[in-house]
Write a protein that holds these residues in place. Sequence first.
Motif, PDB file in Angstrom:
ATOM      1  N   ALA A   1       0.830  -1.215   0.000  1.00  0.00           N
ATOM      2  CA  ALA A   1       0.000   0.000   0.000  1.00  0.00           C
ATOM      3  C   ALA A   1       0.860   1.260   0.000  1.00  0.00           C
ATOM      4  CB  ALA A   1      -0.968   0.006   1.189  1.00  0.00           C
ATOM      5  N   ASN A   2       2.026   1.159  -0.649  1.00  0.00           N
ATOM      6  CA  ASN A   2       2.967   2.276  -0.659  1.00  0.00           C
ATOM      7  C   ASN A   2       3.822   2.212  -1.925  1.00  0.00           C
ATOM      8  OD1 ASN A   2       5.505   3.777  -0.101  1.00  0.00           O
ATOM      9  ND2 ASN A   2       4.554   4.126   1.892  1.00  0.00           N
ATOM     10  N   ILE A   3       3.686   3.197  -2.793  1.00  0.00           N
ATOM     11  CA  ILE A   3       4.428   3.195  -4.051  1.00  0.00           C
ATOM     12  C   ILE A   3       5.931   3.309  -3.816  1.00  0.00           C
ATOM     13  CG2 ILE A   3       4.848   4.465  -6.195  1.00  0.00           C
ATOM     14  CD1 ILE A   3       1.918   5.190  -6.281  1.00  0.00           C
TER      15      ILE A   3
ATOM     16  N   GLU B   1      -1.470   1.418 -16.205  1.00  0.00           N
ATOM     17  CA  GLU B   1      -2.871   1.844 -16.263  1.00  0.00           C
ATOM     18  C   GLU B   1      -3.244   2.292 -17.670  1.00  0.00           C
ATOM     19  OE1 GLU B   1      -3.788   3.374 -11.732  1.00  0.00           O
ATOM     20  OE2 GLU B   1      -2.702   4.733 -13.100  1.00  0.00           O
ATOM     21  N   ASP B   2      -2.338   2.981 -18.357  1.00  0.00           N
ATOM     22  CA  ASP B   2      -2.598   3.410 -19.726  1.00  0.00           C
ATOM     23  C   ASP B   2      -2.758   2.208 -20.654  1.00  0.00           C
ATOM     24  OD1 ASP B   2      -2.473   6.049 -18.975  1.00  0.00           O
ATOM     25  OD2 ASP B   2      -0.396   6.344 -19.629  1.00  0.00           O
ATOM     26  N   THR B   3      -1.928   1.201 -20.434  1.00  0.00           N
ATOM     27  CA  THR B   3      -2.006  -0.007 -21.261  1.00  0.00           C
ATOM     28  C   THR B   3      -3.349  -0.708 -21.099  1.00  0.00           C
ATOM     29  OG1 THR B   3       0.388  -0.339 -21.129  1.00  0.00           O
ATOM     30  CG2 THR B   3      -0.952  -2.257 -21.711  1.00  0.00           C
ATOM     31  N   LEU B   4      -3.817  -0.765 -19.852  1.00  0.00           N
ATOM     32  CA  LEU B   4      -5.077  -1.462 -19.561  1.00  0.00           C
ATOM     33  C   LEU B   4      -6.296  -0.583 -19.809  1.00  0.00           C
ATOM     34  CD1 LEU B   4      -4.021  -3.238 -16.241  1.00  0.00           C
ATOM     35  CD2 LEU B   4      -4.355  -4.326 -18.472  1.00  0.00           C
ATOM     36  N   GLY B   5      -6.110   0.724 -19.783  1.00  0.00           N
ATOM     37  CA  GLY B   5      -7.221   1.642 -19.981  1.00  0.00           C
ATOM     38  C   GLY B   5      -8.095   1.809 -18.757  1.00  0.00           C
ATOM     39  N   VAL B   6      -7.569   1.479 -17.577  1.00  0.00           N
ATOM     40  CA  VAL B   6      -8.325   1.641 -16.323  1.00  0.00           C
ATOM     41  C   VAL B   6      -7.377   2.129 -15.235  1.00  0.00           C
ATOM     42  CG1 VAL B   6     -10.006  -0.163 -16.853  1.00  0.00           C
ATOM     43  CG2 VAL B   6      -7.920  -0.756 -15.606  1.00  0.00           C
ATOM     44  N   ARG B   7      -7.942   2.720 -14.187  1.00  0.00           N
ATOM     45  CA  ARG B   7      -7.148   3.066 -13.004  1.00  0.00           C
ATOM     46  C   ARG B   7      -7.051   1.846 -12.102  1.00  0.00           C
ATOM     47  NH1 ARG B   7      -8.693   8.289  -9.772  1.00  0.00           N
ATOM     48  NH2 ARG B   7      -6.769   7.608  -8.762  1.00  0.00           N
ATOM     49  N   LEU B   8      -5.859   1.551 -11.670  1.00  0.00           N
ATOM     50  CA  LEU B   8      -5.634   0.393 -10.809  1.00  0.00           C
ATOM     51  C   LEU B   8      -5.514   0.774  -9.340  1.00  0.00           C
ATOM     52  CD1 LEU B   8      -3.023  -1.537 -12.990  1.00  0.00           C
ATOM     53  CD2 LEU B   8      -5.467  -2.047 -12.731  1.00  0.00           C
ATOM     54  N   ILE B   9      -5.046   1.991  -9.050  1.00  0.00           N
ATOM     55  CA  ILE B   9      -4.857   2.382  -7.663  1.00  0.00           C
ATOM     56  C   ILE B   9      -5.391   3.789  -7.427  1.00  0.00           C
ATOM     57  CG2 ILE B   9      -2.849   0.885  -7.349  1.00  0.00           C
ATOM     58  CD1 ILE B   9      -1.079   3.343  -7.603  1.00  0.00           C
ATOM     59  N   HIS B  10      -5.859   4.009  -6.191  1.00  0.00           N
ATOM     60  CA  HIS B  10      -6.208   5.345  -5.725  1.00  0.00           C
ATOM     61  C   HIS B  10      -4.972   5.930  -5.061  1.00  0.00           C
ATOM     62  CE1 HIS B  10     -10.467   4.917  -6.477  1.00  0.00           C
ATOM     63  NE2 HIS B  10     -10.529   3.823  -5.738  1.00  0.00           N
ATOM     64  N   ARG B  11      -4.586   7.137  -5.433  1.00  0.00           N
ATOM     65  CA  ARG B  11      -3.435   7.799  -4.841  1.00  0.00           C
ATOM     66  C   ARG B  11      -3.906   8.973  -3.993  1.00  0.00           C
ATOM     67  NH1 ARG B  11      -2.531   6.617 -10.127  1.00  0.00           N
ATOM     68  NH2 ARG B  11      -0.575   5.598 -10.773  1.00  0.00           N
ATOM     69  N   THR B  12      -3.489   8.994  -2.724  1.00  0.00           N
ATOM     70  CA  THR B  12      -3.724  10.146  -1.872  1.00  0.00           C
ATOM     71  C   THR B  12      -2.400  10.506  -1.216  1.00  0.00           C
ATOM     72  OG1 THR B  12      -4.230   8.915   0.161  1.00  0.00           O
ATOM     73  CG2 THR B  12      -6.060   9.287  -1.378  1.00  0.00           C
TER      74      THR B  12
ATOM     75  N   ARG C   1      -1.743  10.316   1.819  1.00  0.00           N
ATOM     76  CA  ARG C   1      -1.488   9.469   2.991  1.00  0.00           C
ATOM     77  C   ARG C   1      -1.309   7.993   2.652  1.00  0.00           C
ATOM     78  NH1 ARG C   1      -5.358  11.638   7.948  1.00  0.00           N
ATOM     79  NH2 ARG C   1      -4.503  13.766   8.051  1.00  0.00           N
ATOM     80  N   LYS C   2      -2.046   7.505   1.649  1.00  0.00           N
ATOM     81  CA  LYS C   2      -1.967   6.073   1.381  1.00  0.00           C
ATOM     82  C   LYS C   2      -2.344   5.779  -0.065  1.00  0.00           C
ATOM     83  CE  LYS C   2      -6.713   4.934   2.770  1.00  0.00           C
ATOM     84  NZ  LYS C   2      -7.554   4.059   3.598  1.00  0.00           N
ATOM     85  N   VAL C   3      -2.093   4.539  -0.432  1.00  0.00           N
ATOM     86  CA  VAL C   3      -2.446   4.040  -1.751  1.00  0.00           C
ATOM     87  C   VAL C   3      -3.349   2.825  -1.549  1.00  0.00           C
ATOM     88  CG1 VAL C   3      -1.572   2.884  -3.818  1.00  0.00           C
ATOM     89  CG2 VAL C   3      -0.344   4.839  -2.871  1.00  0.00           C
ATOM     90  N   SER C   4      -4.419   2.734  -2.313  1.00  0.00           N
ATOM     91  CA  SER C   4      -5.317   1.588  -2.226  1.00  0.00           C
ATOM     92  C   SER C   4      -5.738   1.177  -3.624  1.00  0.00           C
ATOM     93  CB  SER C   4      -6.547   1.920  -1.382  1.00  0.00           C
ATOM     94  OG  SER C   4      -7.279   2.995  -1.956  1.00  0.00           O
ATOM     95  N   LEU C   5      -6.139  -0.070  -3.774  1.00  0.00           N
ATOM     96  CA  LEU C   5      -6.548  -0.578  -5.071  1.00  0.00           C
ATOM     97  C   LEU C   5      -7.960  -0.108  -5.404  1.00  0.00           C
ATOM     98  CD1 LEU C   5      -5.292  -4.285  -5.126  1.00  0.00           C
ATOM     99  CD2 LEU C   5      -4.093  -2.212  -5.819  1.00  0.00           C
ATOM    100  N   THR C   6      -8.173   0.228  -6.665  1.00  0.00           N
ATOM    101  CA  THR C   6      -9.526   0.471  -7.150  1.00  0.00           C
ATOM    102  C   THR C   6     -10.229  -0.878  -7.294  1.00  0.00           C
ATOM    103  OG1 THR C   6      -8.877   0.290  -9.467  1.00  0.00           O
ATOM    104  CG2 THR C   6      -8.714   2.481  -8.438  1.00  0.00           C
ATOM    105  N   ASP C   7     -11.507  -0.857  -7.596  1.00  0.00           N
ATOM    106  CA  ASP C   7     -12.214  -2.117  -7.830  1.00  0.00           C
ATOM    107  C   ASP C   7     -11.583  -2.872  -8.988  1.00  0.00           C
ATOM    108  OD1 ASP C   7     -13.964  -1.588  -5.782  1.00  0.00           O
ATOM    109  OD2 ASP C   7     -15.556  -0.788  -7.075  1.00  0.00           O
ATOM    110  N   GLU C   8     -11.185  -2.116 -10.030  1.00  0.00           N
ATOM    111  CA  GLU C   8     -10.525  -2.755 -11.167  1.00  0.00           C
ATOM    112  C   GLU C   8      -9.170  -3.327 -10.760  1.00  0.00           C
ATOM    113  OE1 GLU C   8     -13.513   0.086 -12.584  1.00  0.00           O
ATOM    114  OE2 GLU C   8     -11.833   0.259 -11.171  1.00  0.00           O
TER     115      GLU C   8
END
Length: 304
Positions: free
Chosen positions: A16-18, A40-51, A53-60
């Motif tokens: 949970a940390n880049i 993410e560009d290759t897949l065409g979706v967002r894979l992680i939420h970036r804030t 304080r932390k990083v978390s996976l998107t549903d995708e």
Amino acid sequence: MNIEHLKLFVRIASTANISLAGRELNISPAVASAHIGKLEDTLGVRLIHRTTRKVSLTDEGKVFLPHAQEVLDSIETAQAAVGAGSQTPQGTLRVTAPASFGRMHLVPAINEFVSKYPKLNIDFRFSDSILDVVEGGFDVAIRDAELKDSNLHAKKLANDKRIIVASKGYVEKYGAPKNPQELKDHKIVNLTGLEVWDFKTAQGVNAIKTHSRLKMDNGEAVRDACIQGCGLSLTATWCSYSYLESGELVQVLKDHPLATDCALWAVYPTNRLLAPKVRAFIDFLAERFSGTPYWDARLTDIVS
């Protein structure tokens, strides 16, 4: 699709940390962030939420994770099959196990295992909840429950013997039940979900619905409350063996064995070829717990 980008994504999902994931792979935070952006560009979706304080996976990202891990495992397996690269298991092995069993029997063994495979890292998740192996991106799960998912394989590691116990002080104060029917007259400490105790009889299984004085969701907590004299408990010998040895706990209802066919299993996703790191870990545990497991061997003259 870049394999190094997949490795980075899997490590980000775990840490949970880049920045930390990048350091593990010897790349800077800026490069790590750029790599994930390219994936993410290759897949065409967002894979992680970036804030901040932390990083978390998107549903995708959660959906993509087990597939990414499977690709990496397949590459490692393919390399080993043709003799390419290192023959020593390496990378990160993700394992989930029951909290009590993990703490008591995996942690004491793990230094011996990683000493044999210095290029291998272990990521444990200890939980008394059954975590999904595939969705969680786990390589292997240690379970003491029946395997119901046909998409998983399982290797038996050891029998999981269950008995009824009480503290020495409780028995001195309240006496011990002479038969399962007398359980209604005793205080009971139960593991959540195991309130019905099944006993073997000549006529079949006798199911006794116990009434919990205390109910807990952790096997060690149930055992410890029993040691304190809070009531009778159903326990696994792997959890309570040292306290049975010391006499702090005593077995009751010895002549009324439980109708259980429990075992400890190593569970892993179905693959034609098993990744070397997974095979090494399962073989290590199978050898360590082979025959009569050490906790039962120490109870030969104590528990029936």
